[in-house]
Structures are given as C-alpha cells and as structure tokens.
Design a protein around this motif. Structure first.
Motif, PDB file in Angstrom:
ATOM      1  N   MET A 246      -2.074  29.291 -38.117  1.00  0.00           N
ATOM      2  CA  MET A 246      -1.575  30.576 -38.281  1.00  0.00           C
ATOM      3  C   MET A 246      -0.786  30.914 -39.562  1.00  0.00           C
ATOM      4  N   ARG A 247      -0.191  29.796 -39.744  1.00  0.00           N
ATOM      5  CA  ARG A 247       0.692  29.831 -40.930  1.00  0.00           C
ATOM      6  C   ARG A 247      -0.162  29.630 -42.026  1.00  0.00           C
ATOM      7  N   ALA A 248      -1.379  28.926 -42.006  1.00  0.00           N
ATOM      8  CA  ALA A 248      -2.291  28.921 -43.275  1.00  0.00           C
ATOM      9  C   ALA A 248      -3.011  30.202 -43.151  1.00  0.00           C
ATOM     10  N   VAL A 249      -3.443  30.551 -42.295  1.00  0.00           N
ATOM     11  CA  VAL A 249      -4.067  32.095 -42.360  1.00  0.00           C
ATOM     12  C   VAL A 249      -3.160  33.248 -42.978  1.00  0.00           C
ATOM     13  N   SER A 250      -1.886  33.354 -42.549  1.00  0.00           N
ATOM     14  CA  SER A 250      -1.043  34.218 -43.180  1.00  0.00           C
ATOM     15  C   SER A 250      -0.822  34.009 -44.497  1.00  0.00           C
ATOM     16  N   ARG A 251      -0.942  32.861 -45.077  1.00  0.00           N
ATOM     17  CA  ARG A 251      -0.679  32.775 -46.463  1.00  0.00           C
ATOM     18  C   ARG A 251      -1.616  33.375 -47.409  1.00  0.00           C
ATOM     19  N   LEU A 252      -2.719  34.073 -46.691  1.00  0.00           N
ATOM     20  CA  LEU A 252      -3.621  34.798 -47.466  1.00  0.00           C
ATOM     21  C   LEU A 252      -3.106  35.997 -48.021  1.00  0.00           C
ATOM     22  N   VAL A 253      -1.991  36.351 -47.380  1.00  0.00           N
ATOM     23  CA  VAL A 253      -1.497  37.754 -47.806  1.00  0.00           C
ATOM     24  C   VAL A 253      -0.322  37.521 -48.897  1.00  0.00           C
ATOM     25  N   PRO A 254      -0.701  38.159 -49.823  1.00  0.00           N
ATOM     26  CA  PRO A 254       0.629  38.137 -51.032  1.00  0.00           C
ATOM     27  C   PRO A 254       1.863  38.387 -50.541  1.00  0.00           C
ATOM     28  N   GLY A 255       2.996  37.426 -50.529  1.00  0.00           N
ATOM     29  CA  GLY A 255       4.020  37.687 -50.317  1.00  0.00           C
ATOM     30  C   GLY A 255       4.514  37.747 -48.640  1.00  0.00           C
ATOM     31  N   ALA A 256       3.696  37.381 -48.041  1.00  0.00           N
ATOM     32  CA  ALA A 256       4.177  37.039 -46.452  1.00  0.00           C
ATOM     33  C   ALA A 256       4.712  35.744 -46.379  1.00  0.00           C
ATOM     34  N   PRO A 257       5.809  35.929 -45.376  1.00  0.00           N
ATOM     35  CA  PRO A 257       6.480  34.653 -45.045  1.00  0.00           C
ATOM     36  C   PRO A 257       5.693  33.979 -44.177  1.00  0.00           C
ATOM     37  N   ALA A 258       4.970  32.744 -44.588  1.00  0.00           N
ATOM     38  CA  ALA A 258       3.986  32.065 -43.836  1.00  0.00           C
ATOM     39  C   ALA A 258       4.717  31.550 -42.558  1.00  0.00           C
ATOM     40  N   GLU A 259       5.927  30.749 -42.707  1.00  0.00           N
ATOM     41  CA  GLU A 259       6.247  30.018 -41.610  1.00  0.00           C
ATOM     42  C   GLU A 259       6.634  31.049 -40.281  1.00  0.00           C
ATOM     43  N   GLN A 260       6.992  32.384 -40.678  1.00  0.00           N
ATOM     44  CA  GLN A 260       7.154  33.445 -39.797  1.00  0.00           C
ATOM     45  C   GLN A 260       6.268  33.313 -38.784  1.00  0.00           C
ATOM     46  N   ALA A 261       5.019  33.106 -39.066  1.00  0.00           N
ATOM     47  CA  ALA A 261       3.862  33.358 -38.224  1.00  0.00           C
ATOM     48  C   ALA A 261       3.602  32.159 -37.337  1.00  0.00           C
ATOM     49  N   ALA A 262       4.011  31.124 -37.781  1.00  0.00           N
ATOM     50  CA  ALA A 262       3.814  29.864 -37.008  1.00  0.00           C
ATOM     51  C   ALA A 262       5.327  29.918 -36.045  1.00  0.00           C
ATOM     52  N   GLU A 263       6.198  30.233 -36.291  1.00  0.00           N
ATOM     53  CA  GLU A 263       7.813  30.504 -35.473  1.00  0.00           C
ATOM     54  C   GLU A 263       7.267  31.322 -34.344  1.00  0.00           C
ATOM     55  N   PHE A 264       6.591  32.450 -34.658  1.00  0.00           N
ATOM     56  CA  PHE A 264       6.432  33.525 -33.836  1.00  0.00           C
ATOM     57  C   PHE A 264       5.558  33.076 -32.689  1.00  0.00           C
ATOM     58  N   CYS A 265       4.449  32.206 -33.038  1.00  0.00           N
ATOM     59  CA  CYS A 265       3.602  31.695 -32.136  1.00  0.00           C
ATOM     60  C   CYS A 265       4.245  30.852 -31.128  1.00  0.00           C
ATOM     61  N   ARG A 266       5.161  29.870 -31.722  1.00  0.00           N
ATOM     62  CA  ARG A 266       5.780  28.968 -30.868  1.00  0.00           C
ATOM     63  C   ARG A 266       6.763  29.880 -29.770  1.00  0.00           C
ATOM     64  N   ALA A 267       7.511  30.868 -30.317  1.00  0.00           N
ATOM     65  CA  ALA A 267       8.318  31.603 -29.524  1.00  0.00           C
ATOM     66  C   ALA A 267       7.689  32.287 -28.449  1.00  0.00           C
ATOM     67  N   VAL A 268       6.542  32.875 -28.655  1.00  0.00           N
ATOM     68  CA  VAL A 268       5.806  33.651 -27.714  1.00  0.00           C
ATOM     69  C   VAL A 268       5.227  32.627 -26.773  1.00  0.00           C
ATOM     70  N   GLY A 269       4.724  31.729 -27.328  1.00  0.00           N
ATOM     71  CA  GLY A 269       3.823  30.536 -26.317  1.00  0.00           C
ATOM     72  C   GLY A 269       4.753  29.522 -25.749  1.00  0.00           C
ATOM     73  N   GLY A 270       6.344  29.851 -25.850  1.00  0.00           N
ATOM     74  CA  GLY A 270       7.152  29.187 -24.957  1.00  0.00           C
ATOM     75  C   GLY A 270       7.517  27.601 -25.716  1.00  0.00           C
ATOM     76  N   GLY A 271       7.498  27.729 -27.109  1.00  0.00           N
ATOM     77  CA  GLY A 271       7.818  26.452 -27.820  1.00  0.00           C
ATOM     78  C   GLY A 271       6.413  25.401 -27.708  1.00  0.00           C
ATOM     79  N   THR A 272       5.215  25.885 -27.328  1.00  0.00           N
ATOM     80  CA  THR A 272       4.000  24.998 -27.526  1.00  0.00           C
ATOM     81  C   THR A 272       3.542  25.368 -28.872  1.00  0.00           C
ATOM     82  N   GLY A 273       3.012  24.217 -29.528  1.00  0.00           N
ATOM     83  CA  GLY A 273       2.377  24.415 -30.864  1.00  0.00           C
ATOM     84  C   GLY A 273       0.975  24.469 -30.918  1.00  0.00           C
ATOM     85  N   ARG A 274       0.396  24.299 -29.746  1.00  0.00           N
ATOM     86  CA  ARG A 274      -1.033  24.280 -29.567  1.00  0.00           C
ATOM     87  C   ARG A 274      -1.526  25.025 -28.632  1.00  0.00           C
ATOM     88  N   PHE A 275      -2.663  25.780 -28.719  1.00  0.00           N
ATOM     89  CA  PHE A 275      -3.096  26.918 -27.785  1.00  0.00           C
ATOM     90  C   PHE A 275      -4.763  26.422 -27.650  1.00  0.00           C
TER      91      PHE A 275
END
Length: 388
Positions: A246-275
C-alpha cells in the motif's frame, strides 16, 4: 463492500438473524431509521436536509417493502449479510463530518441484466429529481452493461450528504461485466474515454504488477451531480497483500506521504503487516487537474477480519481518528444510531476503515457501517481474527 462471493449461499453470515424477530419490520423501515439517527449522530438537522429519506426508499424500490424476515432480496455484494445498503462517515480534521449512503438499487432483481436495468432507471429518476446529468455513465454504458453480464454486481449508487446542503452522487460499476479476463481492457478503455488514457501504463505497471490473480480490478466509480472536481476512481483488490504494498501504491499520488498508508494499515490491522484473507483495497482517483497521475489514493482495510469483536474495531477507529486530529466521539454516536447491541456481541458492523490521501486536500479517514439487516456475525476467538 463485502468482497466475498455473493452468489454462493455459504457466504451468508451466520448468527442471530432478523427472521428470529417476530416484529414484521421491512428493509425500508430498518435503514430509514438508521439513516435518520445517523444524520443526528453526524450533526445534521431533521432528516438530513439535502438528502431526504425518500431518496433512499426510491433507490431501494420494491425491496424497501420486503420484510426482513423474508431474507435478503438477492445475494448482494454490498455487505457480508447481503444487506443492499451501507453507511459511512468521512472525517477531515477541522471540518464537519460527512455522511454517506451506498445502495444497490436493483437488488430485487433475479439477474444481473435486470439488476442493471433497474439500477439505471433509479439513477436516472434520482438525476431528474436532483437536477444533475448522468452523461458520464451513459458514456461508458456499453462497457459495463453488455447484453449478457458477468461479474458480482451491476450498479451501485452512493450519495454524500454534506453540511453545505449539497449532495454528491456517484455510481459504481463492475469492470468484470464482460468477464474477469476482460477487466483490464474495459478499465483502460473507460479511462481513455474520460481523458485519462496516459495514466493507464503507470496504473498497470505499479498497482497491478502482481497479475490479475493477486491484484484484481473490482470497481470503477464515476462522480455525478455537484462535485467541485469530478473524479473517475479505480478500485483494486490486493489479495495476499502487505502494508508495504500500500505504501508503493500511494507513491503514485504526487506529494502523498507514502509511509502514512503503511502505518495506517498496521494500525487498523492490529500490527499485522500481511493481509492474507479478505484483501486490502486501494482506490486511485483521477481528475481533470492531472490526466497522467492520480490526484488521490485511498486504502481500505477490512478491520472486521482483524478483530475478535466490534469493541476492538471501535477502539482502532478511535485510535486512527485521534492520530489524525479528528473527532473520534462521533463514532460512538454512530454506533448507537446503527444498533442497540453491545459491540462485544458481534463482529462486522464496522466493516472497513480507510485512509484517503490527496494532492489537493488534507487526509481523510472513512469508517464504514453495515446495517446488519439480516445477520449478526458472532464474535470469534482472538486467535482466529483473520478468517476472512
């Protein structure tokens, strides 16, 4: 959006069903009450001003009068229990909460072709009442409504209720209407017709890089009605995916903080990095401001697959809202508007939590609610939270 197999009877959620309730409540009565209370939770006066309750019932058509005890009018792809309605709240720091409603207008139909016909009629009737054009949908009707339809659904209609009293309308269609193997061709052609043909190579190479078996185009959405900047949105289900993807996908958007998407996934997923079960879903939004790159990216996390019960889903929604400086208290009022059950008594009323990143606007967090019109999925053991 359930993202399960709506045509398979085993995909019906098991639990306490509406059929066990002796009160002959109809689908229309159920969701109309939820909508009225959700309007109050989100701070709208009366019945929601710019979104009369009659719009909801008109979109549902004959399904509105169907008793809940009779079961779903059809195997709907909108919610896990086949409720053909979904609610969501959109949060932005420093701004009022927006309320959204998604409906499958043709849910009473027996076939996808009839579903599409009824859905298009309902959207045209809504456009006549609300005085907006459906030209974007007509522009691609041959791509999404063939004489013999395949796929999981035909047409959904969503309405955004805003505090400025305007209503934004959008429709969702299925790129797999000609078959799953044709979804890339259909999406490329649709983007080209709206002037985004040059955006396709990057989308295919960077968002669909793992192949159609793992990165699957599932929806295309078109803005109708009164939008400041109309969008065409492409939704991709990422099977067996990671927060890093998800971090790689969000990098398509100019100016988007890509790491924010990965952190969000982990927070909502309860720390998991894999879905590995129900997929993460990304959505890329294209506007006339940039015809080669998306102006926004949304990542949808299926929180219900990563919690034993809705009490923890509520906690995680509170956490990400507070992290982004948004009013998390509205979530508790929204829960009370949707159901009288305790959060620990089931899982799935809070279906998704999503993060929207945009070149032109501040981040937004959306929380999605199922009406649970036909079933409440029972809580699961804490070590079985990724059953999907």
């Amino acid at each position: 959006m359930a993202l399960s197999n709506p045509r398979h009877p085993d995909s019906l959620s098991r639990g306490t069903t509406a059929a066990e309730d002796p009160t002959p409540v109809t689908l229309g009565e159920q969701v109309r009450g939820q909508l009225r209370r959700m309007c109050g939770a989100a701070g709208f006066a009366g019945d929601g001003s710019g979104l009369p309750l009659s719009d909801l019932l008109d979109l549902l058509g004959p399904a509105a009068g169907r008793p809940l005890g009779a079961g779903p009018p059809s195997p709907s792809f909108v919610c896990d229990d086949h409720s053909p309605v979904e609610f969501s709240l959109a949060f932005t720091a420093g701004s009022p909460v927006a309320l959204r409603l998604l409906v499958e207008p043709g849910c009473a139909a027996d076939t996808l072709e009839e579903n599409a016909r009824l859905g298009r009629q309902a959207v045209e009737a809504l456009a006549a009442r609300r005085d907006f054009s459906t030209e974007p949908l007509r522009r691609v009707e041959d791509l999404f409504f063939p004489p013999v339809m395949q796929g999981s659904f035909a047409l959904w209609c969503a309405m955004d209720l805003r505090h400025d009293l305007t209503t934004g309308v959008k429709v969702y269609v299925d790129p797999q209407a000609h078959g799953r193997e044709q979804s890339l061709r259909v999406t490329e052609e649709a983007l080209g017709r709206f002037g985004f043909g040059r955006a396709w190579p990057a989308l295919r190479e960077r968002v669909l890089q793992r192949g159609p078996g793992r990165d699957e185009i599932r929806f295309l959405a078109l803005d109708l009605g009164r939008w400041h900047t109309p969008r065409v949105k492409v939704y991709v289900a990422h099977h067996d995916s990671t927060a890093t993807l998800m971090r790689a996908v969000s990098r398509l958007v100019p100016g988007a903080p890509a790491e924010q998407a990965a952190e969000f996934c982990r927070a909502v997923g309860g720390g998991t990095g894999r879905f590995a079960h129900r997929p993460l879903v990304s959505c890329l939004a294209y506007t006339g401001r940039n015809t080669t790159q998306p102006s926004g990216c949304t990542v949808h996390v299926p929180v219900r697959d990563h919690v034993p019960h809705d009490g923890i889903a509520l906690d995680r929604a509170h956490g990400v809202l507070r992290h982004h400086g948004m009013d998390s208290g509205v979530i508790d009022a929204a829960w009370a508007a949707m159901t009288s059950r305790q959060p620990r008594d089931g899982v799935g009323l809070i279906a998704y939590v999503s993060l929207v990143q945009s070149t032109w606007q501040p981040p937004r967090v959306n929380v999605y609610f199922s009406p649970e019109a036909y079933a409440v999925r029972p809580p699961r053991a804490a070590d079985r939270t990724e059953e999907g």
